[in-house]
Every structure is written in C-alpha cells, then in structure tokens.
Design a protein around this motif. Structure first.
Motif, PDB file in Angstrom:
ATOM      1  N   PRO A   1     -13.743  -0.750 -33.124  1.00  0.00           N
ATOM      2  CA  PRO A   1     -14.805   0.147 -34.833  1.00  0.00           C
ATOM      3  C   PRO A   1     -15.698   0.600 -33.937  1.00  0.00           C
ATOM      4  N   ASP A   2     -16.053   2.089 -34.352  1.00  0.00           N
ATOM      5  CA  ASP A   2     -17.412   2.517 -33.994  1.00  0.00           C
ATOM      6  C   ASP A   2     -17.712   2.888 -32.518  1.00  0.00           C
ATOM      7  N   TRP A   3     -16.687   2.613 -31.400  1.00  0.00           N
ATOM      8  CA  TRP A   3     -16.932   3.236 -30.516  1.00  0.00           C
ATOM      9  C   TRP A   3     -16.072   3.697 -30.008  1.00  0.00           C
ATOM     10  N   TYR A   4     -16.246   4.708 -28.601  1.00  0.00           N
ATOM     11  CA  TYR A   4     -14.747   5.624 -28.080  1.00  0.00           C
ATOM     12  C   TYR A   4     -15.892   5.381 -26.323  1.00  0.00           C
ATOM     13  N   VAL A   5     -13.676   5.333 -26.618  1.00  0.00           N
ATOM     14  CA  VAL A   5     -14.422   6.394 -24.928  1.00  0.00           C
ATOM     15  C   VAL A   5     -13.984   7.777 -24.898  1.00  0.00           C
ATOM     16  N   VAL A   6     -14.662   8.465 -24.199  1.00  0.00           N
ATOM     17  CA  VAL A   6     -14.740  10.372 -24.728  1.00  0.00           C
ATOM     18  C   VAL A   6     -14.736  10.872 -23.634  1.00  0.00           C
ATOM     19  N   PHE A   7     -14.039  12.443 -22.864  1.00  0.00           N
ATOM     20  CA  PHE A   7     -13.720  12.462 -21.221  1.00  0.00           C
ATOM     21  C   PHE A   7     -13.649  14.227 -22.102  1.00  0.00           C
ATOM     22  N   ASN A   8     -14.159  15.240 -20.787  1.00  0.00           N
ATOM     23  CA  ASN A   8     -13.703  16.417 -20.860  1.00  0.00           C
ATOM     24  C   ASN A   8     -13.365  17.151 -19.426  1.00  0.00           C
ATOM     25  N   ALA A   9     -12.147  16.881 -19.297  1.00  0.00           N
ATOM     26  CA  ALA A   9     -12.233  17.969 -17.380  1.00  0.00           C
ATOM     27  C   ALA A   9     -11.379  19.127 -18.275  1.00  0.00           C
ATOM     28  N   SER A  10     -11.957  20.670 -17.591  1.00  0.00           N
ATOM     29  CA  SER A  10     -11.663  21.317 -18.068  1.00  0.00           C
ATOM     30  C   SER A  10     -11.960  22.480 -16.899  1.00  0.00           C
ATOM     31  N   SER A  11     -11.381  23.944 -16.949  1.00  0.00           N
ATOM     32  CA  SER A  11     -11.775  24.889 -15.751  1.00  0.00           C
ATOM     33  C   SER A  11     -11.108  26.448 -16.178  1.00  0.00           C
ATOM     34  N   GLY A  12     -12.322  26.909 -15.169  1.00  0.00           N
ATOM     35  CA  GLY A  12     -11.825  28.666 -15.929  1.00  0.00           C
ATOM     36  C   GLY A  12     -11.010  29.032 -15.054  1.00  0.00           C
ATOM     37  N   ILE A  13     -10.123  30.613 -14.886  1.00  0.00           N
ATOM     38  CA  ILE A  13     -10.263  31.883 -14.484  1.00  0.00           C
ATOM     39  C   ILE A  13     -10.085  33.104 -14.277  1.00  0.00           C
ATOM     40  N   ASN A  14      -9.400  33.452 -13.566  1.00  0.00           N
ATOM     41  CA  ASN A  14      -9.229  34.900 -13.336  1.00  0.00           C
ATOM     42  C   ASN A  14      -7.895  35.183 -14.502  1.00  0.00           C
ATOM     43  N   PRO A  15      -7.830  35.501 -15.282  1.00  0.00           N
ATOM     44  CA  PRO A  15      -6.561  36.159 -15.970  1.00  0.00           C
ATOM     45  C   PRO A  15      -5.817  37.494 -15.522  1.00  0.00           C
ATOM     46  N   ASN A  16      -6.512  38.019 -14.758  1.00  0.00           N
ATOM     47  CA  ASN A  16      -6.196  39.201 -13.978  1.00  0.00           C
ATOM     48  C   ASN A  16      -5.208  38.450 -12.813  1.00  0.00           C
ATOM     49  N   SER A  17      -5.728  37.383 -11.764  1.00  0.00           N
ATOM     50  CA  SER A  17      -4.859  36.769 -10.611  1.00  0.00           C
ATOM     51  C   SER A  17      -4.990  35.308 -10.624  1.00  0.00           C
ATOM     52  N   GLY A  18      -4.885  34.727 -11.530  1.00  0.00           N
ATOM     53  CA  GLY A  18      -4.779  33.474 -12.230  1.00  0.00           C
ATOM     54  C   GLY A  18      -5.233  32.320 -11.181  1.00  0.00           C
ATOM     55  N   LEU A  19      -6.486  33.181 -10.212  1.00  0.00           N
ATOM     56  CA  LEU A  19      -7.429  32.413  -8.989  1.00  0.00           C
ATOM     57  C   LEU A  19      -8.204  31.596  -9.798  1.00  0.00           C
ATOM     58  N   LEU A  20      -8.915  30.283  -9.615  1.00  0.00           N
ATOM     59  CA  LEU A  20      -9.577  29.717 -10.283  1.00  0.00           C
ATOM     60  C   LEU A  20     -11.528  30.485 -10.061  1.00  0.00           C
ATOM     61  N   ALA A  21     -11.705  30.474 -11.392  1.00  0.00           N
ATOM     62  CA  ALA A  21     -12.736  31.565 -11.306  1.00  0.00           C
ATOM     63  C   ALA A  21     -14.051  31.221 -10.104  1.00  0.00           C
ATOM     64  N   ASN A  22     -14.237  31.676  -9.359  1.00  0.00           N
ATOM     65  CA  ASN A  22     -15.073  31.606  -7.826  1.00  0.00           C
ATOM     66  C   ASN A  22     -16.346  32.368  -7.773  1.00  0.00           C
ATOM     67  N   ALA A  23     -16.802  32.002  -8.219  1.00  0.00           N
ATOM     68  CA  ALA A  23     -18.794  32.864  -7.928  1.00  0.00           C
ATOM     69  C   ALA A  23     -19.028  33.211  -6.319  1.00  0.00           C
ATOM     70  N   SER A  24     -18.804  32.250  -5.767  1.00  0.00           N
ATOM     71  CA  SER A  24     -19.140  32.727  -4.220  1.00  0.00           C
ATOM     72  C   SER A  24     -18.546  32.542  -3.701  1.00  0.00           C
ATOM     73  N   LYS A  25     -16.815  32.569  -3.660  1.00  0.00           N
ATOM     74  CA  LYS A  25     -15.596  33.374  -3.218  1.00  0.00           C
ATOM     75  C   LYS A  25     -16.219  34.384  -3.165  1.00  0.00           C
ATOM     76  N   THR A  26     -16.415  35.339  -4.006  1.00  0.00           N
ATOM     77  CA  THR A  26     -16.590  36.610  -4.576  1.00  0.00           C
ATOM     78  C   THR A  26     -17.957  36.931  -3.520  1.00  0.00           C
ATOM     79  N   ASP A  27     -18.709  36.305  -2.890  1.00  0.00           N
ATOM     80  CA  ASP A  27     -19.399  36.771  -1.737  1.00  0.00           C
ATOM     81  C   ASP A  27     -18.972  36.885  -0.434  1.00  0.00           C
ATOM     82  N   ILE A  28     -18.381  35.659  -0.196  1.00  0.00           N
ATOM     83  CA  ILE A  28     -17.846  35.923   1.323  1.00  0.00           C
ATOM     84  C   ILE A  28     -17.019  36.687   1.161  1.00  0.00           C
ATOM     85  N   VAL A  29     -16.049  37.561   0.765  1.00  0.00           N
ATOM     86  CA  VAL A  29     -14.941  37.943   0.965  1.00  0.00           C
ATOM     87  C   VAL A  29     -15.598  39.168   1.015  1.00  0.00           C
TER      88      VAL A  29
END
Length: 497
Positions: free
Chosen positions: A100-128
């Motif tokens: 009563p009045d105590w909860y387990v909470v969690f969240n797992a979320s991710s972003g993608i580029n809707p143009n390519s379907g690739l996971l959002a990846n700032a580091s890779k933009t430099d590496i390529v």
C-alpha cells in the motif's frame, strides 16, 4: 517538477494518468495510454521537410536535424528534417504497487533517426567523417545519445507518495528536467537552441544532459518540490602524459574521476512554476570536429597520431583513430534559475544559467572512454588558458489561438567570456575560440492538433554566431565557421502514443 532530452523529447506527462485504452477508436481519438497492470508502452514519430541556408549532406546517425548554425555548413539545401518538436523513439515505463502506497518504478527509452531507422548516435556522426576533408563532411554533432540500446533513459527504483522516489541508472540530468518545462519550445530540436545543444541542460557540455550510473531522489511536499542527483565514476581513464615527447612506454594510466552531483529546489504557486538548479561534473567531455586524416590538411592536432594536450605521440599509436573520437576535458559547475507562467491564453517562459569551466583536476588520457563505450584517441586536458564562463538565457511566449492551435515565439542566447591569455582578440589580431563571443537563435512556429495523438507544425528558426564562438576548431588562430548564420524553415507532423 520539470521532466521529460531535450531537445527533442517526449512531452511532459500530465499530472493525471489517463485511463488505459480499451478500443482502437479510443487510442486514435484520445490520449489514453497503452497501459497494462501499471506498465505503459509509449513513443513518438516526428518528421518533416525543411530548407537550410547553410547545411550539410544528411547523416543517418544524426537525430537533431540541421536547424542550428553549424561550423561546417556550407550550402543551402532541402532536406527531410527529423525530430522537430520531439525525439522520435519508443519506451516502456512502469509503476507497479507492491505494498500500500509503495511502488516499483522503471523506465527504458530510446531515440532513433526517423529518416534512417538508426539509433540516435552523436559519436558516430563524427566517426563516419573521420579522415575526410572538411568539404566532404556530412552532418556531425555531439550529444548524450551515442548508439546505446536505451540512449535516453534506463533506470529502476522505488516510489512512495509520502517519502518520494529514488531511482538508479541512466537518467536525465536535473538541468534537462527543468529545461523541458521552462523552455517555450519544449526542447524541440527545430526551434530550441537549448534543446538542440545540451550545453545548458548538461551544465556545460551537451554529453552530460544524461548521466550514467546515477542515483536520483525526488520529493514533492505541498507546492514545493526538491531533487538531488549523484553520478558514480565509471569507465576508463586512459593513459596520460604532459610531456611533448611522450610514448606509450612513459605515459601514466589514469583512473576515471567522472563523478557528478546536483540539486534542485522549486515550487508551483498558483500559475507560477520556478526552479533553481546546481550541477557539478568532473571530467566532462566535449567532442570536437571529426578526426583529421590523410585527405585533410596537415596539422599537429586532431591528426592521425594520438595526442594529449595537442602533443602528438612520438611512438606507435596507443589507440587507432578509426572508430574513435577526440575531445576537450573540463571540470564544470553550473547554477540555473528558470520559471514559467501557465496562463489560460498565454504562457510565459524565462531562464538563466551561469556556467564556469576549468581544466580538469584529474586529467584523462588517450584511451579514455566516452559516451556509448566509444574510446578517445585524442584528449586535451589544458585547453583553457583561464576559467571559461558561459552565460545562457532564454525567454518566450506560447499563445493558445484556440483549443487546438498554439503559436510559440522563443529567443535564446549563449555568451562566453574572453579566456585567452594574452587577451588579444580583435578583427586585426584574429579571433580564436578562447575569445569572447555569442550564439543567438530565435524561432517562431505554429502547432495544430488534428487529434489528441497527431499534430502538424510549421515554423522557422534563425541562428548566428560571432567572436570566439564562430571558431570551429580551437587551436592556434582557429578554423572559422564556413558561414556564421543559418535560416531554417520547417514543416512537418508528429504522432505520439
């Protein structure tokens, strides 16, 4: 309390959780949630068409679009614009009562580029782009999303109505939480500088808009809310040497000291909301331009050899430059005050942040780890001549034209001091990245909700830089921006669930 990256992110949740959807019609026509026994699946798809006066070829890993003035932008172009009002992505969150009045909470979320379907990846933009001449770059950025499976948040914890909520994992910084509520554009990449560039929300560097291995505590007591956050040190510190003739044999292995902490105190008083936030981050990393290579102009920095403090290694490379990044390391402090007036017709927003950065007390070395598990093949620990001071302010207004249509105007400015020694900054002497300067952006857009889940938007943004902030690569006289301004009109649509 403030919640929900930046630039570009999911909208702040309503205080009242809607009833679960019971039919396809309810899902399409209302904002009911996809919830089962306290577990909710959510997400968004945001895409549009845009034009930029000074842009670059599209990079499939880039998730922010090209609305903000970019150091390498060189030509006007039409483009498919991703994630304009909100980061396209998906997630699952839960709040399940176990007592009563105590909860387990969690969240797992991710972003993608809707143009390519690739996971959002700032580091890779430099590496390529590593090893390419500047004229051949595609869009390259820096950011906290670096190709992780859950590049937004990934945490779990315990919550109580009376005692508050404590969570651990990868979480948005307190500055990011507050930004998303007090930014007139809600962190939308197409129209918000502080959403597109996470310098403000990260307390000095955009990579720190999210903290890994972090504990966060939140408590609401009447109209007052407070929060505290601590990040434990993680990763690899690399191998360091201050010598100009260092080799792999005489550098010193370093330990990561990238812990961080912060606090937030705020309240909601009638239609007014206000927050004050302090953040401190050790060994904060800012990734620079793509590494130079055989096709680039010869230079003693960002070269095909590893470097510390711009001194090339004299022996064999410790770390290959392929699939690696190069950056500046600082210790950061930031104090922010921000607020909002939540009127029926007009909503007003304003905020200010004071950031001070110094060379790190504990240096990082070649081979140090960065966001997403990437490795740094070049590290600068003494980039600042003296203390660097940033001042970021923003303001704006949102006008409810009717119950389905909003019109938003926003203005942002980031100022930096002259931290060059000697302080010889002028047109005649030549500006460097350590000279005083500023970046400004203004935006105006309209957002119309056709249904609870689908809205369309149209607007424009204009941004410009001058002085030291108009220098692309901060060495010697520096390499200036190809163009100091960018005009970016955008039109598009967003679907949320």
């Amino acid at each position: 309390m403030a919640k929900a990256q930046q630039a570009g992110t999911q909208k702040a949740s309503s205080p009242k959780t809607p009833d679960p959807c019971t039919s396809g019609h309810e899902f399409a026509a209302t904002d009911c949630s996809l919830t089962w026994h306290g577990i909710t699946v959510y997400g968004a798809y945001d895409i549009g068409l845009g034009w930029v006066s000074h842009g670059l070829p599209v990079n499939g890993y880039n998730y922010e679009g090209e609305s903000l003035v970019n150091r390498n932008g060189y030509q006007h172009r039409f483009l498919v614009a991703p994630n304009n009002l909100q980061q396209t992505g998906f997630g699952i969150r839960g709040k399940v009562e176990f007592h009563p009045d105590w909860y387990v909470v969690f969240n797992a979320s991710s972003g993608i580029n809707p143009n390519s379907g690739l996971l959002a990846n700032a580091s890779k933009t430099d590496i390529v782009n590593n090893g390419l001449p500047r004229a051949s770059y595609s869009m390259a950025i820096d950011g906290a999303r670096a190709g992780q499976v859950f590049n937004d948040e990934y945490y779990g914890g315990i919550s109580s109505t009376i005692f508050g909520t404590v969570t651990f994992g990868r979480q948005r910084s307190l500055g990011t939480d507050v930004m998303l509520v007090t930014d007139p554009a809600g962190g939308g990449y197409a129209f918000s500088y502080i959403g597109y560039n996470g310098t403000m929300s990260g307390g000095g560097d955009t990579e720190d808009s999210r903290w890994d291995d972090a504990m966060k505590y939140r408590l609401v007591y009447g109209p007052v809310h407070l929060a505290a956050m601590y990040k434990f040190a993680d990763g690899n510190g690399g191998c360091f040497s201050a010598s100009a003739t260092w080799t792999a044999a005489n550098c010193t292995p370093e330990t990561a000291h990238n812990n961080a902490y912060g606090g937030d105190l705020g309240g909601v008083f009638g239609k007014f909301l206000a927050d004050a936030v302090y953040q401190h981050y050790n060994q904060a990393i800012s990734v620079l331009n793509p590494l130079l290579g055989p096709q680039s102009l010869a230079a003693p920095y960002q070269s095909t050899t590893n470097s510390i403090n711009t001194n090339p290694i004299t022996g064999a490379n410790l770390i290959p430059t392929s699939d690696t990044v190069y950056g500046i390391v600082t210790d950061n402090n930031a104090i922010m005050g921000a607020g909002k007036y939540n009127g029926e017709i007009f909503k007003f927003y304003a905020g200010f942040e004071y950031i001070w950065q110094n060379n790190p007390h504990n240096p990082l070395g070649v081979g140090a780890s960065d966001q997403g598990g990437y490795i740094m093949s070049g590290v600068e620990d003494n980039n600042l001549d003296t203390e660097k001071i940033l001042r970021v302010w923003w303001t704006g207004v949102k006008y409810a034209y009717d119950d389905k249509t909003d019109i938003t105007f926003a203005w942002y400015e980031q100022l930096q001091n002259n931290f060059r020694t000697p302080q010889t900054c002028s047109v005649e002497a030549g500006f460097r990245a350590s000279c005083a300067g500023a970046l400004n952006e203004g935006s105006l857009y309209m957002d119309h909700h056709f249904t609870k889940r689908f809205d369309g938007f149209a607007g424009l943004a204009y941004s410009f830089v001058y002085g030291g902030m108009a220098i692309a690569i901060p060495h010697g006289p520096g390499v200036p921006y190809l163009h100091n301004s960018n005009f970016a009109p955008t039109i598009g649509g967003r679907f949320t669930f």
